[in-house]
Design a protein around this motif. Structure first.
Motif, mmCIF file in Angstrom:
data_model
loop_
_atom_site.group_PDB
_atom_site.id
_atom_site.type_symbol
_atom_site.label_atom_id
_atom_site.label_comp_id
_atom_site.label_asym_id
_atom_site.label_seq_id
_atom_site.Cartn_x
_atom_site.Cartn_y
_atom_site.Cartn_z
ATOM 1 N N LEU A 1 1.023 -1.146 0.121
ATOM 2 C CA LEU A 1 -0.005 -0.105 0.418
ATOM 3 C C LEU A 1 0.919 1.080 -0.105
ATOM 4 N N VAL A 2 0.740 2.023 -1.044
ATOM 5 C CA VAL A 2 1.555 3.244 -1.193
ATOM 6 C C VAL A 2 0.439 4.539 -0.834
ATOM 7 N N VAL A 3 0.982 5.160 0.352
ATOM 8 C CA VAL A 3 0.436 6.560 0.749
ATOM 9 C C VAL A 3 1.450 7.616 0.358
ATOM 10 N N GLU A 4 0.848 8.474 -0.616
ATOM 11 C CA GLU A 4 1.632 9.733 -0.917
ATOM 12 C C GLU A 4 0.608 10.844 -1.464
ATOM 13 N N ASP A 5 0.689 12.152 -0.860
ATOM 14 C CA ASP A 5 -0.454 13.046 -1.245
ATOM 15 C C ASP A 5 0.092 13.699 -2.584
ATOM 16 N N ASN A 6 0.986 13.587 -3.103
ATOM 17 C CA ASN A 6 1.364 14.402 -4.376
ATOM 18 C C ASN A 6 0.894 13.244 -5.485
ATOM 19 N N SER B 1 -2.928 2.321 -3.842
ATOM 20 C CA SER B 1 -2.407 3.453 -3.286
ATOM 21 C C SER B 1 -3.623 4.708 -2.922
ATOM 22 N N VAL B 2 -3.196 5.270 -2.018
ATOM 23 C CA VAL B 2 -4.107 6.362 -1.590
ATOM 24 C C VAL B 2 -3.382 7.672 -1.224
ATOM 25 N N ALA B 3 -4.108 8.845 -1.098
ATOM 26 C CA ALA B 3 -3.136 10.048 -0.803
ATOM 27 C C ALA B 3 -3.102 10.578 0.390
ATOM 28 N N SER B 4 -3.924 9.700 1.495
ATOM 29 C CA SER B 4 -3.603 10.142 2.889
ATOM 30 C C SER B 4 -3.770 9.067 4.024
ATOM 31 N N GLY B 5 -3.228 9.291 5.151
ATOM 32 C CA GLY B 5 -3.322 8.233 6.035
ATOM 33 C C GLY B 5 -4.928 7.962 6.424
ATOM 34 N N GLU B 6 -5.791 8.870 6.288
ATOM 35 C CA GLU B 6 -7.088 8.762 6.566
ATOM 36 C C GLU B 6 -7.874 7.846 5.889
ATOM 37 N N GLU B 7 -7.407 7.839 4.495
ATOM 38 C CA GLU B 7 -7.506 6.682 3.607
ATOM 39 C C GLU B 7 -7.174 5.532 3.743
ATOM 40 N N ALA B 8 -5.870 5.674 4.132
ATOM 41 C CA ALA B 8 -5.112 4.180 4.333
ATOM 42 C C ALA B 8 -5.464 3.330 5.255
ATOM 43 N N LEU B 9 -5.811 3.690 6.433
ATOM 44 C CA LEU B 9 -6.549 2.932 7.537
ATOM 45 C C LEU B 9 -7.435 2.140 7.159
ATOM 46 N N PRO B 10 -8.586 2.293 6.629
ATOM 47 C CA PRO B 10 -9.677 1.359 6.146
ATOM 48 C C PRO B 10 -9.206 0.116 5.381
ATOM 49 N N LEU B 11 -8.413 0.722 4.466
ATOM 50 C CA LEU B 11 -7.762 -0.326 3.488
ATOM 51 C C LEU B 11 -6.633 -1.235 4.140
ATOM 52 N N LEU B 12 -6.119 -0.753 5.069
ATOM 53 C CA LEU B 12 -5.208 -1.681 5.890
ATOM 54 C C LEU B 12 -5.755 -2.603 6.594
ATOM 55 N N ALA B 13 -7.175 -2.224 7.205
ATOM 56 C CA ALA B 13 -7.950 -3.145 7.962
ATOM 57 C C ALA B 13 -8.526 -4.156 7.180
ATOM 58 N N GLN B 14 -8.814 -3.969 5.942
ATOM 59 C CA GLN B 14 -9.393 -4.626 4.998
ATOM 60 C C GLN B 14 -8.689 -5.835 4.105
ATOM 61 N N HIS B 15 -7.506 -5.407 4.083
ATOM 62 C CA HIS B 15 -6.670 -6.320 3.104
ATOM 63 C C HIS B 15 -5.260 -6.586 3.893
ATOM 64 N N ALA B 16 -4.543 -7.600 3.308
ATOM 65 C CA ALA B 16 -3.613 -8.229 4.132
ATOM 66 C C ALA B 16 -2.246 -7.713 3.355
ATOM 67 N N PHE B 17 -2.073 -6.446 3.450
ATOM 68 C CA PHE B 17 -0.725 -6.049 2.750
ATOM 69 C C PHE B 17 0.256 -6.514 3.803
ATOM 70 N N GLU B 18 1.497 -6.611 3.050
ATOM 71 C CA GLU B 18 2.648 -7.035 3.522
ATOM 72 C C GLU B 18 3.663 -5.631 3.744
ATOM 73 N N VAL B 19 3.426 -4.849 2.999
ATOM 74 C CA VAL B 19 4.394 -3.356 3.136
ATOM 75 C C VAL B 19 3.601 -2.419 2.999
#
Length: 274
Positions: A159-164, A184-202
């Motif tokens: 999961l890549v988090v980058e606002d630019n 990928s998402v643009a913010s930490g707030e968008e990232a947290l739900p994805l991290l909870a839903q998917h088994a990312f390794e990095v």
């Protein structure tokens, strides 16, 4: 300390070539040739309906043919491989659109024999004097980007988090080219739900994000998934990530593909326990 001396290239006598005196050239051709001759990257220009070939020293070295002498300026007796490898490859450029092809295998002359070499090819249309049609096509050639990781059957789920937006697009395309599965998402707030839903390794996150910082995001992410590997990108070195209470890796912006690939190889070895 003495400053390094500027190297001023000699001006070719174009009047002896098929292009004729440069004083009569359209501005687009003059600018393209100036860029080509001053570039360290291999470049090859085909100009006009005759397909006159102009190239720089870097292209001559890459092609490897002893007979090639930059800057050219003649109609080639045989089409260069950058043009002949695919009859349909140049169609978008002829229509006025830039196009690129990655990992194309082209025959190059090496030590007295032909060898296949993987190259990335970038074609740019060059307009005529009026700008209404395409008069030439510039091909930039580069060694193909690094191959996918050896363990390409099991790519890292990232999961890549980058606002630019531009930076996010570039890093995601690079990671996919290296063989990884990327969201990928643009913010930490968008990232947290994805991290909870998917088994990312990095989790690969910029440190400086609007709202929740990359470091705060990593803290939340580690609570949800303690096994998650963390990779930070920062324009401030590792000042903000050096003394964290959890393990992480960091890259200093701007980083290159080789640095990124080396870091991911380390992470893959840790994640897979090899």
């Amino acid at each position: 300390m003495n400053s390094p001396a500027a190297v001023i290239p000699s001006i070719p006598d174009w009047s002896t070539t098929a292009l004729g005196d440069s004083a009569s050239w359209p501005a687009s051709l003059r600018l393209t040739v100036d860029i080509l001759l001053n570039s360290p990257q291999a470049m090859l220009l085909m100009w006009g309906p005759e397909q006159i070939m102009v190239y720089n020293e870097a292209y001559a070295a890459l092609a490897g043919l002893p007979s090639l002498r930059a800057p050219g300026g003649k109609v080639p007796s045989m089409q260069p491989a950058a043009w002949s490898w695919n009859s349909a490859a140049l169609a978008p450029a002829r229509e006025g659109r830039s196009v690129s092809y990655r990992g194309v295998s082209l025959p190059l002359w090496r030590d007295g024999s032909i060898e296949q070499q993987r190259l990335d090819l970038y074609y740019t249309p060059i307009p005529d004097a009026g700008g209404a049609s395409v008069a030439g096509i510039l091909c930039t050639l580069a060694m193909a980007r690094p191959a996918a990781l050896p363990d390409s059957d099991t790519p890292l789920r990232m999961l890549v988090v980058e606002d630019n937006a531009d930076a996010r697009y570039l890093v995601c395309e690079t990671l996919r080219a290296l063989g990884h599965e990327v969201e990928s998402v643009a913010s930490g707030e968008e990232a947290l739900p994805l991290l909870a839903q998917h088994a990312f390794e990095v989790l690969f996150t910029d440190v400086s994000l609007p709202g929740m910082s990359g470091v705060d995001l990593a803290r939340h992410a580690r609570k949800q998934a303690p096994q998650l590997a963390l990779l930070f990108a920062s324009g401030y070195g590792d000042e903000l990530t050096r003394h964290l209470e959890f393990p992480s890796q960091s890259l200093q912006k701007p980083y290159d593909i080789e640095q990124l690939q080396a870091m991911l190889e380390q992470i893959a070895a840790q994640v897979r326990g090899s």
